[in-house]
Every structure is written in structure tokens, then in C-alpha cells.
Design a protein around this motif. Sequence first.
Motif, PDB file in Angstrom:
ATOM      1  N   THR A 171     -17.659  75.938 -83.664  1.00 39.78           N
ATOM      2  CA  THR A 171     -17.271  75.678 -84.952  1.00 39.78           C
ATOM      3  C   THR A 171     -15.627  75.249 -85.229  1.00 39.78           C
ATOM      4  OG1 THR A 171     -17.011  77.824 -85.843  1.00 39.78           O
ATOM      5  CG2 THR A 171     -19.052  76.809 -86.072  1.00 39.78           C
ATOM      6  N   GLY A 172     -14.891  75.348 -84.155  1.00 44.12           N
ATOM      7  CA  GLY A 172     -13.634  74.928 -84.168  1.00 44.12           C
ATOM      8  C   GLY A 172     -12.430  75.925 -84.445  1.00 44.12           C
ATOM      9  N   GLN A 173     -13.106  77.355 -84.467  1.00 44.03           N
ATOM     10  CA  GLN A 173     -12.133  78.466 -84.510  1.00 44.03           C
ATOM     11  C   GLN A 173     -11.350  78.697 -83.327  1.00 44.03           C
ATOM     12  OE1 GLN A 173     -13.857  81.933 -86.763  1.00 44.03           O
ATOM     13  NE2 GLN A 173     -15.857  80.741 -86.333  1.00 44.03           N
ATOM     14  N   ASP A 174     -10.369  79.298 -83.526  1.00 48.76           N
ATOM     15  CA  ASP A 174      -9.334  79.805 -82.335  1.00 48.76           C
ATOM     16  C   ASP A 174     -10.182  80.987 -81.863  1.00 48.76           C
ATOM     17  OD1 ASP A 174      -7.467  80.817 -80.534  1.00 48.76           O
ATOM     18  OD2 ASP A 174      -5.890  80.490 -81.977  1.00 48.76           O
ATOM     19  N   PHE A 175     -10.466  81.019 -80.877  1.00 46.15           N
ATOM     20  CA  PHE A 175     -11.046  82.372 -80.164  1.00 46.15           C
ATOM     21  C   PHE A 175     -10.033  83.172 -80.026  1.00 46.15           C
ATOM     22  CE2 PHE A 175     -13.794  84.784 -77.055  1.00 46.15           C
ATOM     23  CZ  PHE A 175     -14.405  85.183 -77.877  1.00 46.15           C
ATOM     24  N   PHE A 176      -9.051  83.045 -79.983  1.00 49.01           N
ATOM     25  CA  PHE A 176      -8.097  84.276 -79.880  1.00 49.01           C
ATOM     26  C   PHE A 176      -7.800  85.091 -81.083  1.00 49.01           C
ATOM     27  CE2 PHE A 176      -6.550  82.080 -75.964  1.00 49.01           C
ATOM     28  CZ  PHE A 176      -6.528  82.954 -74.937  1.00 49.01           C
ATOM     29  N   LYS A 177      -8.252  84.491 -82.218  1.00 50.31           N
ATOM     30  CA  LYS A 177      -8.168  85.094 -83.532  1.00 50.31           C
ATOM     31  C   LYS A 177      -9.259  85.998 -83.746  1.00 50.31           C
ATOM     32  CE  LYS A 177      -5.309  81.776 -85.730  1.00 50.31           C
ATOM     33  NZ  LYS A 177      -5.014  80.860 -86.804  1.00 50.31           N
ATOM     34  N   ILE A 178     -10.283  85.851 -82.980  1.00 48.57           N
ATOM     35  CA  ILE A 178     -11.423  86.514 -83.088  1.00 48.57           C
ATOM     36  C   ILE A 178     -11.453  87.825 -81.980  1.00 48.57           C
ATOM     37  CG2 ILE A 178     -14.110  86.532 -82.679  1.00 48.57           C
ATOM     38  CD1 ILE A 178     -13.832  83.535 -83.512  1.00 48.57           C
ATOM     39  N   ASN A 179     -11.320  87.508 -80.720  1.00 51.39           N
ATOM     40  CA  ASN A 179     -10.948  88.317 -79.762  1.00 51.39           C
ATOM     41  C   ASN A 179      -9.755  88.122 -79.028  1.00 51.39           C
ATOM     42  OD1 ASN A 179     -11.033  90.107 -77.442  1.00 51.39           O
ATOM     43  ND2 ASN A 179     -13.097  89.507 -76.658  1.00 51.39           N
ATOM     44  N   TYR A 221     -20.515  86.043 -79.937  1.00 53.03           N
ATOM     45  CA  TYR A 221     -19.915  84.901 -79.289  1.00 53.03           C
ATOM     46  C   TYR A 221     -20.129  84.799 -78.049  1.00 53.03           C
ATOM     47  CZ  TYR A 221     -17.455  84.785 -84.052  1.00 53.03           C
ATOM     48  OH  TYR A 221     -17.134  84.346 -85.252  1.00 53.03           O
ATOM     49  N   TYR A 222     -20.759  83.717 -77.389  1.00 52.01           N
ATOM     50  CA  TYR A 222     -21.070  83.881 -76.021  1.00 52.01           C
ATOM     51  C   TYR A 222     -20.580  82.618 -75.322  1.00 52.01           C
ATOM     52  CZ  TYR A 222     -24.378  79.998 -77.066  1.00 52.01           C
ATOM     53  OH  TYR A 222     -24.950  78.705 -77.229  1.00 52.01           O
ATOM     54  N   HIS A 241     -35.282  92.747 -81.471  1.00 48.40           N
ATOM     55  CA  HIS A 241     -35.884  92.032 -82.718  1.00 48.40           C
ATOM     56  C   HIS A 241     -34.551  92.035 -83.777  1.00 48.40           C
ATOM     57  CE1 HIS A 241     -39.471  91.638 -80.682  1.00 48.40           C
ATOM     58  NE2 HIS A 241     -39.357  92.938 -80.719  1.00 48.40           N
ATOM     59  N   LEU A 242     -33.379  91.988 -83.617  1.00 52.82           N
ATOM     60  CA  LEU A 242     -32.169  91.993 -84.425  1.00 52.82           C
ATOM     61  C   LEU A 242     -31.730  90.768 -85.157  1.00 52.82           C
ATOM     62  CD1 LEU A 242     -29.983  94.649 -82.870  1.00 52.82           C
ATOM     63  CD2 LEU A 242     -31.513  95.184 -84.562  1.00 52.82           C
ATOM     64  N   ASP A 243     -31.526  90.520 -86.211  1.00 52.47           N
ATOM     65  CA  ASP A 243     -30.997  89.362 -87.012  1.00 52.47           C
ATOM     66  C   ASP A 243     -29.761  89.172 -86.575  1.00 52.47           C
ATOM     67  OD1 ASP A 243     -33.327  88.606 -88.299  1.00 52.47           O
ATOM     68  OD2 ASP A 243     -32.966  90.136 -89.937  1.00 52.47           O
ATOM     69  N   TYR A 244     -29.362  88.025 -86.107  1.00 54.09           N
ATOM     70  CA  TYR A 244     -28.118  87.636 -85.356  1.00 54.09           C
ATOM     71  C   TYR A 244     -27.757  86.145 -85.369  1.00 54.09           C
ATOM     72  CZ  TYR A 244     -30.351  86.544 -80.895  1.00 54.09           C
ATOM     73  OH  TYR A 244     -31.123  86.147 -79.859  1.00 54.09           O
ATOM     74  N   ASP A 245     -26.764  85.662 -85.298  1.00 51.09           N
ATOM     75  CA  ASP A 245     -26.202  84.475 -85.233  1.00 51.09           C
ATOM     76  C   ASP A 245     -25.646  84.128 -83.962  1.00 51.09           C
ATOM     77  OD1 ASP A 245     -26.988  83.146 -87.652  1.00 51.09           O
ATOM     78  OD2 ASP A 245     -25.439  84.318 -88.682  1.00 51.09           O
ATOM     79  N   LEU A 246     -25.437  82.958 -83.444  1.00 59.41           N
ATOM     80  CA  LEU A 246     -24.893  82.816 -82.042  1.00 59.41           C
ATOM     81  C   LEU A 246     -23.707  81.897 -82.298  1.00 59.41           C
ATOM     82  CD1 LEU A 246     -27.932  82.030 -79.666  1.00 59.41           C
ATOM     83  CD2 LEU A 246     -26.284  84.034 -79.440  1.00 59.41           C
ATOM     84  N   GLU A 247     -22.647  81.754 -81.583  1.00 53.01           N
ATOM     85  CA  GLU A 247     -21.648  80.753 -81.630  1.00 53.01           C
ATOM     86  C   GLU A 247     -20.943  80.780 -80.161  1.00 53.01           C
ATOM     87  OE1 GLU A 247     -17.901  79.210 -84.294  1.00 53.01           O
ATOM     88  OE2 GLU A 247     -19.346  80.623 -85.170  1.00 53.01           O
TER      89      GLU A 247
END
Length: 98
Positions: A39-47, A4-5, A22-28
Motif C-alpha cells: 500500500t506504499g507505506q515505509d515498512f521501517f516505520k512499521i518495523n 506483514y509478510y 481460524h483468526l481474522d486477519y489481513d495480509l500486507e
Amino acid sequence: MKLYYTPGACSLAVHIILNELHLDYDLEKVDIKTHQTETGQDFFKINPKGAVPTLELSKDVFLTEIVAILPFLAELDPNKQMIPNMGLERARVLEWLG
């Protein structure tokens, strides 16, 4: 893994190391002003701190704060010698990160 960036934030350093290893990762992307992810998530629920970078290691397992994330990633491939194992040299790297 998922990073998350926010563009222009210190999360760029994590992005660079993920690529270097060379790690596999996704960005959001996170809008820090609204605390919403792209994607519309409340970031406070993640961090609950609401800060980037946040690295999702697996479902419901998150690592926050650059001084924790960068050494964790660097140690995944000891052959790259991104961070010393111990001693003053390691302390200097952590000092620099702080």
C-alpha cells in the motif's frame, strides 16, 4: 490483526498458524528490497528492523520475530495444544523455532 509478510520468507509459518486458529486477519505484502508495503507505506516505520514477519495486533501495537509471534499465537487457543505450557517440551519447541 494484520500480518506483514514476504512470499518465501519465514512469515509463512505465521500465516499457517493464523489459518489453523481460524483468526481474522489481513495480509500486507512487503518488498524487503525497497522496504515498501504493497500500500506504499515505509515498512521501517512499521518495523524499524525492516524484517518480516511483523504482526500488527492493534493500532500501533506490533509483535516482531517469529520466535515471539508463533508462541504468542499458539497460546491464544490452549485447547489446540500447539505449544507446551512449560518444561523441557516447551524449551524444545522454542529451540526448534530459533
